[in-house]
Design an enzyme around this catalytic site. Structure first.
Site, PDB file in Angstrom:
ATOM      1  N   GLU A 193      -1.824 -27.852  92.887  1.00  0.00           N
ATOM      2  CA  GLU A 193      -2.597 -26.913  93.724  1.00  0.00           C
ATOM      3  C   GLU A 193      -2.339 -25.487  93.241  1.00  0.00           C
ATOM      4  OE1 GLU A 193      -1.477 -27.587  97.788  1.00  0.00           O
ATOM      5  OE2 GLU A 193      -2.257 -29.647  97.766  1.00  0.00           O
TER       6      GLU A 193
ATOM      7  N   ILE B  62       2.454 -24.021  56.484  1.00  0.00           N
ATOM      8  CA  ILE B  62       2.185 -24.642  55.180  1.00  0.00           C
ATOM      9  C   ILE B  62       0.777 -24.284  54.708  1.00  0.00           C
ATOM     10  CG2 ILE B  62       1.837 -26.901  54.031  1.00  0.00           C
ATOM     11  CD1 ILE B  62       4.201 -27.877  55.932  1.00  0.00           C
TER      12      ILE B  62
ATOM     13  N   GLU C 150       1.723 -32.893  83.112  1.00  0.00           N
ATOM     14  CA  GLU C 150       2.578 -34.025  83.518  1.00  0.00           C
ATOM     15  C   GLU C 150       4.060 -33.622  83.554  1.00  0.00           C
ATOM     16  OE1 GLU C 150       1.299 -37.903  82.529  1.00  0.00           O
ATOM     17  OE2 GLU C 150      -0.763 -37.248  82.150  1.00  0.00           O
TER      18      GLU C 150
HETATM   19  N1  COS Z   1      10.236 -42.248  91.058  1.00  0.00           N
HETATM   20  C1  COS Z   1      10.291 -42.592  92.364  1.00  0.00           C
HETATM   21  N2  COS Z   1      10.760 -41.738  93.319  1.00  0.00           N
HETATM   22  C2  COS Z   1      11.135 -40.509  92.921  1.00  0.00           C
HETATM   23  C3  COS Z   1      11.078 -40.106  91.583  1.00  0.00           C
HETATM   24  C4  COS Z   1      10.615 -41.035  90.627  1.00  0.00           C
HETATM   25  N3  COS Z   1      10.533 -40.730  89.332  1.00  0.00           N
HETATM   26  N4  COS Z   1      11.520 -38.832  91.498  1.00  0.00           N
HETATM   27  C5  COS Z   1      11.846 -38.461  92.734  1.00  0.00           C
HETATM   28  N5  COS Z   1      11.619 -39.478  93.595  1.00  0.00           N
HETATM   29  C6  COS Z   1      11.873 -39.519  95.026  1.00  0.00           C
HETATM   30  C7  COS Z   1      13.325 -39.138  95.293  1.00  0.00           C
HETATM   31  O1  COS Z   1      14.156 -40.278  95.196  1.00  0.00           O
HETATM   32  C8  COS Z   1      13.249 -38.588  96.698  1.00  0.00           C
HETATM   33  O2  COS Z   1      13.229 -39.671  97.605  1.00  0.00           O
HETATM   34  P1  COS Z   1      14.146 -39.668  98.938  1.00  0.00           P
HETATM   35  O3  COS Z   1      13.623 -38.512  99.742  1.00  0.00           O
HETATM   36  O4  COS Z   1      13.869 -40.992  99.558  1.00  0.00           O
HETATM   37  O5  COS Z   1      15.542 -39.476  98.477  1.00  0.00           O
HETATM   38  C9  COS Z   1      11.892 -37.921  96.754  1.00  0.00           C
HETATM   39  O6  COS Z   1      11.120 -38.517  95.693  1.00  0.00           O
HETATM   40  C10 COS Z   1      11.982 -36.434  96.501  1.00  0.00           C
HETATM   41  O7  COS Z   1      12.643 -36.256  95.264  1.00  0.00           O
HETATM   42  P2  COS Z   1      13.354 -34.896  94.852  1.00  0.00           P
HETATM   43  O8  COS Z   1      14.197 -34.416  95.977  1.00  0.00           O
HETATM   44  O9  COS Z   1      13.970 -35.091  93.519  1.00  0.00           O
HETATM   45  O10 COS Z   1      12.078 -33.940  94.769  1.00  0.00           O
HETATM   46  P3  COS Z   1      11.931 -32.453  94.333  1.00  0.00           P
HETATM   47  O11 COS Z   1      11.078 -31.750  95.291  1.00  0.00           O
HETATM   48  O12 COS Z   1      13.268 -31.869  93.982  1.00  0.00           O
HETATM   49  O13 COS Z   1      11.029 -32.559  92.993  1.00  0.00           O
HETATM   50  C11 COS Z   1      10.563 -32.746  90.689  1.00  0.00           C
HETATM   51  C12 COS Z   1      11.372 -33.222  91.883  1.00  0.00           C
HETATM   52  C13 COS Z   1      10.757 -31.271  90.395  1.00  0.00           C
HETATM   53  C14 COS Z   1      11.084 -33.558  89.537  1.00  0.00           C
HETATM   54  C15 COS Z   1       9.071 -33.071  90.937  1.00  0.00           C
HETATM   55  O14 COS Z   1       8.527 -32.216  91.901  1.00  0.00           O
HETATM   56  C16 COS Z   1       8.231 -32.964  89.690  1.00  0.00           C
HETATM   57  O15 COS Z   1       8.193 -33.891  88.879  1.00  0.00           O
HETATM   58  N6  COS Z   1       7.518 -31.832  89.535  1.00  0.00           N
HETATM   59  C17 COS Z   1       6.567 -31.692  88.453  1.00  0.00           C
HETATM   60  C18 COS Z   1       5.247 -32.189  88.895  1.00  0.00           C
HETATM   61  C19 COS Z   1       4.389 -32.454  87.728  1.00  0.00           C
HETATM   62  O16 COS Z   1       4.748 -33.127  86.784  1.00  0.00           O
HETATM   63  N7  COS Z   1       3.199 -31.922  87.811  1.00  0.00           N
HETATM   64  C20 COS Z   1       2.253 -32.111  86.781  1.00  0.00           C
HETATM   65  C21 COS Z   1       0.946 -32.189  87.390  1.00  0.00           C
HETATM   66  S1  COS Z   1       0.207 -33.687  87.196  1.00  0.00           S
HETATM   67  S2  COS Z   1      -0.719 -33.528  85.474  1.00  0.00           S
END
Ligand code: COS
Length: 386
Positions: free
Chosen positions: A126, A342, A368
């Site tokens: 978003e 290159i 991603e």
């Molecule tokens: N698979 C399954 N569950 C997952 C997971 C995964 N890979 N990663 C995190 N979770 C779960 C955690 O276990 C947690 O669950 P519980 O609340 O039950 O403990 C929950 O999701 C929240 O996880 P976390 O606290 O790690 O979340 P954060 O808000 O700290 O975010 C990141 C983690 C930063 C890694 C995540 O927001 C992220 O990947 N951001 C990037 C988003 C992205 O790639 N955007 C691209 C756009 S799409 S093209």
């Protein structure tokens, strides 16, 4: 899930041929017109490319992750816009439905996604929630047997082509636990698209905003039928997507290296081929070594991904998928940079493929999950394990 090796070999050979004979010759047209020609999209359907990751029972080809990575590696060896046409159906658009959808949702949507008759996009990002995906604001409010969804989604790949979106919206309180995933058909009242994004590279790839104003979506479209699971669905989908993008990055690194070797073979300076100079060879060698490292890593991690139960998250494998994305997307950035070097001045001219690829690959480090998000996922898991 996997395809038997012999049939897979045939598929991979066809994809290789398709890339070489159909896609590479169309690269200039895509660059010029900022669009993938319709006859190529039709050929992609014919080849079954939209359904490679979808099980055979839903009309797909049912590749394993390791096999999907091989196909992504082939598709990476041409302008990335081609892969983008099928990318959301193979990955981020479809996989949430496959992993966490109800039997009815799978039966209704997956066959059309697999055939390419329905293009499906992934709507997580978003205006104010990119890396911090858990802070998304789009709201889904229960209203009888429906939800009313309002909010705005940004940089949504394939949105202009999409017939449906796998869309994350907030049904509960703040944070990850308040997020649900929905299947939102594109034609619903209140759903509109923003203007096409003008991007640095990857011409032919279509992205734009998706705006939702009280869009009425049946509760039956809540993925899995249970609210509050959408963030985890999105993260699981991204784990897979990150491996796919890693394979794609390796494919593009291979293509850039091939272009660079070919140029070094024919370009003469100081009375000899520039490829005979050791300083040029050093750049080529670094590309080759890093490509081999990246591709070996992707294949090994994809096999580990296949070894875990499907649709179930394993923090160790998620961490490794982030390692692959971190390494390979940075690697292809370095390869593209050397490729331009290159080529010398010619590398800065649009007629040469490396100029485009240099711009195209920049996105790989962003979508991603940025490199920095991959570092966070890896670092967090290391600390957790300790
Ligand atoms: N698979 C399954 N569950 C997952 C997971 C995964 N890979 N990663 C995190 N979770 C779960 C955690 O276990 C947690 O669950 P519980 O609340 O039950 O403990 C929950 O999701 C929240 O996880 P976390 O606290 O790690 O979340 P954060 O808000 O700290 O975010 C990141 C983690 C930063 C890694 C995540 O927001 C992220 O990947 N951001 C990037 C988003 C992205 O790639 N955007 C691209 C756009 S799409 S093209």
């Amino acid at each position: 899930m996997s395809l038997d090796q012999e049939t897979f070999q045939i598929l991979r050979d066809s994809v290789q041929r398709f890339v070489r004979e159909r896609l590479v010759p169309a690269e200039d047209a895509v660059e010029e017109h900022d669009a993938v020609p319709a006859d190529i999209v039709a050929d992609m359907k014919e080849l079954g490319l939209f359904g490679i990751s979808i099980p055979e029972e839903y009309g797909g080809i049912g590749l394993s992750m390791a096999q999907e990575c091989e196909v992504a590696y082939e598709l990476g060896q041409t302008a990335l816009a081609f892969r983008s046409v099928v990318g959301t159906n193979i990955g981020i658009g479809s996989q949430g439905i496959l992993m966490d959808g109800t039997d009815e949702q799978k039966a209704e949507y997956l066959p059309r996604i697999a055939s390419g008759d329905l293009i499906v996009s992934f709507a997580l990002t978003e205006p104010d929630a990119g890396s911090d995906a858990a802070s998304l604001k789009t709201r889904a409010v229960a209203d009888g047997s429906d939800y009313l969804i309002s909010g705005s989604k940004r940089f949504i790949t394939n949105a202009p082509r999409a017939g449906a979106f796998t869309l994350m919206a907030r049904t509960g309180g703040p944070g990850a636990g308040g997020i649900s995933a929905f299947i939102v058909p594109a034609g619903l009242a209140g759903l509109s698209l923003g203007k096409a994004d003008k991007k640095m590279g990857q011409r032919g790839t279509k992205t734009c905003d998706v705006n939702l104003d009280h869009v009425r979506v049946p509760a039956a479209n809540l993925i899995g039928g249970e609210p509050g699971k959408g963030f985890k669905t999105a993260m699981k989908v991204l784990d897979r997507g990150r491996l796919h993008v890693s394979a794609l990055s390796c494919g593009m690194a291979r293509r850039i290296l091939q272009e660079s070797v070919a140029y070094a073979q024919q370009r003469k300076q100081f009375g000899q081929r520039i490829g005979d100079f050791q300083l040029v060879q050093a750049m080529l060698a670094d590309c080759q070594a890093e490509l081999l490292a990246g591709w070996s890593m992707v294949q090994a991690i994809a096999r580990r991904y296949d070894a875990k139960p499907p649709g179930v998250s394993d923090p160790e494998v998620s961490m490794q998928a982030s390692c692959a994305k971190l390494f390979t997307t940075e690697m292809v950035g370095r390869v593209a940079d050397r490729g331009v070097q290159i080529h010398g001045g010619a590398g800065y001219i649009n007629e040469y493929k490396v100029e485009r690829f240099y711009r195209d690959v920049r996105l790989l480090r962003l979508y991603e999950g940025t490199t920095q998000i991959q570092q966070l996922v890896i670092g967090k898991q290391l600390m957790r394990e300790a």
